[in-house]
Design a protein around this motif. Sequence first.
Motif, PDB file in Angstrom:
ATOM      1  N   LYS A 110      48.728  37.940  42.124  1.00 39.69           N
ATOM      2  CA  LYS A 110      48.840  37.203  40.865  1.00 39.69           C
ATOM      3  C   LYS A 110      50.185  36.487  40.779  1.00 39.69           C
ATOM      4  CE  LYS A 110      48.373  37.722  35.858  1.00 39.69           C
ATOM      5  NZ  LYS A 110      48.121  38.673  34.744  1.00 39.69           N
ATOM      6  N   GLU A 111      51.223  37.145  41.258  1.00 32.33           N
ATOM      7  CA  GLU A 111      52.560  36.549  41.259  1.00 32.33           C
ATOM      8  C   GLU A 111      52.594  35.253  42.071  1.00 32.33           C
ATOM      9  OE1 GLU A 111      56.907  37.654  43.213  1.00 32.33           O
ATOM     10  OE2 GLU A 111      55.646  39.285  42.444  1.00 32.33           O
ATOM     11  N   PHE A 112      51.811  35.216  43.150  1.00 32.76           N
ATOM     12  CA  PHE A 112      51.791  34.037  44.009  1.00 32.76           C
ATOM     13  C   PHE A 112      50.626  33.099  43.697  1.00 32.76           C
ATOM     14  CE2 PHE A 112      54.151  36.982  46.952  1.00 32.76           C
ATOM     15  CZ  PHE A 112      55.358  36.292  46.878  1.00 32.76           C
ATOM     16  N   GLY A 113      49.903  33.393  42.628  1.00 31.23           N
ATOM     17  CA  GLY A 113      48.810  32.518  42.236  1.00 31.23           C
ATOM     18  C   GLY A 113      47.609  32.579  43.154  1.00 31.23           C
ATOM     19  N   LEU A 114      47.380  33.730  43.771  1.00 28.57           N
ATOM     20  CA  LEU A 114      46.275  33.907  44.700  1.00 28.57           C
ATOM     21  C   LEU A 114      45.239  34.872  44.148  1.00 28.57           C
ATOM     22  CD1 LEU A 114      48.364  34.344  47.980  1.00 28.57           C
ATOM     23  CD2 LEU A 114      47.027  32.318  47.357  1.00 28.57           C
ATOM     24  N   THR A 115      43.980  34.601  44.434  1.00 30.38           N
ATOM     25  CA  THR A 115      42.907  35.505  44.050  1.00 30.38           C
ATOM     26  C   THR A 115      42.455  36.302  45.272  1.00 30.38           C
ATOM     27  OG1 THR A 115      41.130  33.939  44.568  1.00 30.38           O
ATOM     28  CG2 THR A 115      42.125  33.811  42.345  1.00 30.38           C
ATOM     29  N   ARG A 116      41.615  37.293  45.027  1.00 28.56           N
ATOM     30  CA  ARG A 116      41.056  38.069  46.144  1.00 28.56           C
ATOM     31  C   ARG A 116      40.286  37.152  47.090  1.00 28.56           C
ATOM     32  NH1 ARG A 116      39.144  43.401  47.306  1.00 28.56           N
ATOM     33  NH2 ARG A 116      37.266  43.350  48.602  1.00 28.56           N
ATOM     34  N   ASP A 117      39.526  36.221  46.538  1.00 32.06           N
ATOM     35  CA  ASP A 117      38.767  35.300  47.383  1.00 32.06           C
ATOM     36  C   ASP A 117      39.690  34.416  48.215  1.00 32.06           C
ATOM     37  OD1 ASP A 117      36.346  36.274  46.534  1.00 32.06           O
ATOM     38  OD2 ASP A 117      36.009  34.703  45.032  1.00 32.06           O
ATOM     39  N   ASP A 118      40.809  33.985  47.626  1.00 30.85           N
ATOM     40  CA  ASP A 118      41.779  33.182  48.378  1.00 30.85           C
ATOM     41  C   ASP A 118      42.289  33.952  49.586  1.00 30.85           C
ATOM     42  OD1 ASP A 118      41.656  31.103  46.514  1.00 30.85           O
ATOM     43  OD2 ASP A 118      43.331  31.899  45.338  1.00 30.85           O
ATOM     44  N   VAL A 119      42.656  35.201  49.366  1.00 30.39           N
ATOM     45  CA  VAL A 119      43.233  36.015  50.439  1.00 30.39           C
ATOM     46  C   VAL A 119      42.182  36.327  51.497  1.00 30.39           C
ATOM     47  CG1 VAL A 119      44.277  38.256  50.979  1.00 30.39           C
ATOM     48  CG2 VAL A 119      45.034  36.976  48.967  1.00 30.39           C
ATOM     49  N   ARG A 120      40.970  36.638  51.065  1.00 32.09           N
ATOM     50  CA  ARG A 120      39.899  36.902  52.033  1.00 32.09           C
ATOM     51  C   ARG A 120      39.616  35.667  52.879  1.00 32.09           C
ATOM     52  NH1 ARG A 120      35.304  37.617  51.168  1.00 32.09           N
ATOM     53  NH2 ARG A 120      34.645  39.354  52.482  1.00 32.09           N
ATOM     54  N   LYS A 121      39.661  34.501  52.267  1.00 35.86           N
ATOM     55  CA  LYS A 121      39.443  33.256  53.005  1.00 35.86           C
ATOM     56  C   LYS A 121      40.523  33.069  54.071  1.00 35.86           C
ATOM     57  CE  LYS A 121      40.878  29.569  51.055  1.00 35.86           C
ATOM     58  NZ  LYS A 121      41.042  28.508  50.042  1.00 35.86           N
ATOM     59  N   MET A 122      41.785  33.331  53.700  1.00 32.17           N
ATOM     60  CA  MET A 122      42.885  33.184  54.657  1.00 32.17           C
ATOM     61  C   MET A 122      42.754  34.190  55.802  1.00 32.17           C
ATOM     62  SD  MET A 122      44.907  30.755  53.636  1.00 32.17           S
ATOM     63  CE  MET A 122      45.271  29.799  52.170  1.00 32.17           C
ATOM     64  N   LEU A 123      42.375  35.420  55.476  1.00 29.17           N
ATOM     65  CA  LEU A 123      42.197  36.437  56.509  1.00 29.17           C
ATOM     66  C   LEU A 123      41.052  36.057  57.443  1.00 29.17           C
ATOM     67  CD1 LEU A 123      42.609  39.663  54.336  1.00 29.17           C
ATOM     68  CD2 LEU A 123      44.234  38.781  56.021  1.00 29.17           C
ATOM     69  N   GLU A 124      39.987  35.517  56.872  1.00 29.45           N
ATOM     70  CA  GLU A 124      38.855  35.089  57.698  1.00 29.45           C
ATOM     71  C   GLU A 124      39.267  33.996  58.674  1.00 29.45           C
ATOM     72  OE1 GLU A 124      34.250  33.459  57.204  1.00 29.45           O
ATOM     73  OE2 GLU A 124      35.585  33.560  55.461  1.00 29.45           O
ATOM     74  N   ARG A 125      40.071  33.037  58.205  1.00 27.15           N
ATOM     75  CA  ARG A 125      40.525  31.957  59.082  1.00 27.15           C
ATOM     76  C   ARG A 125      41.396  32.499  60.204  1.00 27.15           C
ATOM     77  NH1 ARG A 125      42.392  27.299  54.701  1.00 27.15           N
ATOM     78  NH2 ARG A 125      40.297  26.678  54.034  1.00 27.15           N
ATOM     79  N   GLN A 126      42.274  33.452  59.869  1.00 25.74           N
ATOM     80  CA  GLN A 126      43.137  34.024  60.891  1.00 25.74           C
ATOM     81  C   GLN A 126      42.331  34.791  61.933  1.00 25.74           C
ATOM     82  OE1 GLN A 126      46.143  36.377  58.894  1.00 25.74           O
ATOM     83  NE2 GLN A 126      47.499  34.612  58.688  1.00 25.74           N
TER      84      GLN A 126
END
Length: 212
Positions: A110-126
């Motif tokens: 929340k501090e960085f303006g990210l949601t769970r879906d945002d983070v999951r998307k980034m992890l999926e790309r990595q």
Amino acid sequence: MRGRILIAFLAFSLPLGAAAQQVVDRIVARVDSEVITKSELDELGNFQRLVSGKEQTAEQRLRELVEQWMVSREASYSGYHPPKAAAIEKAYASLEKRFGSPEALARKMKEFGLTRDDVRKMLERQLLLSGYLDYKFRPQVQVTEKDIEDYYRNTLVPELKREGQTVPSLESVADRVREVLLERGISRLSAEWLNQMQERWKVERIGGPESP
């Protein structure tokens, strides 16, 4: 989202005050017929700050987004399967563990303006990037017994001695040394291939990315 831009004309359907607050997402690069936007660049920076406490330069982040795009396209052509949901959830659970609890991670996101879906998307790309490059290049890397012995004698042993650590036998670390050398070979071949792909996919930078 890649390929989508906030259209300024939507502002005409809003009250004047709301229209004044509309922001057009700036395009920072084109890859083939698709675009990468400033908001994607910022989102990746926020993700990097979340997981490592710092972010790369805008140019480095742009290169990473381009590489992710190219790998995604090449993987789909080759029939390589994207990471499964279970693998993504495992990576997310590992991130939660690093922060101590799901609640602690949620607060930081929340501090960085990210949601769970945002983070999951980034992890999926990595996961897709690392998995596909490993799949493509690991079979091409050859590590001989001499390579392992040379690395052990010329790199590992001197390093451990400098740090005052006990030097293990070659036999006990041979498998780990082999993996280190495999990873180095994969990284080298991957870097060469990604440079070639940038030329193939006609990457066009537009005005140069701005630092957040």
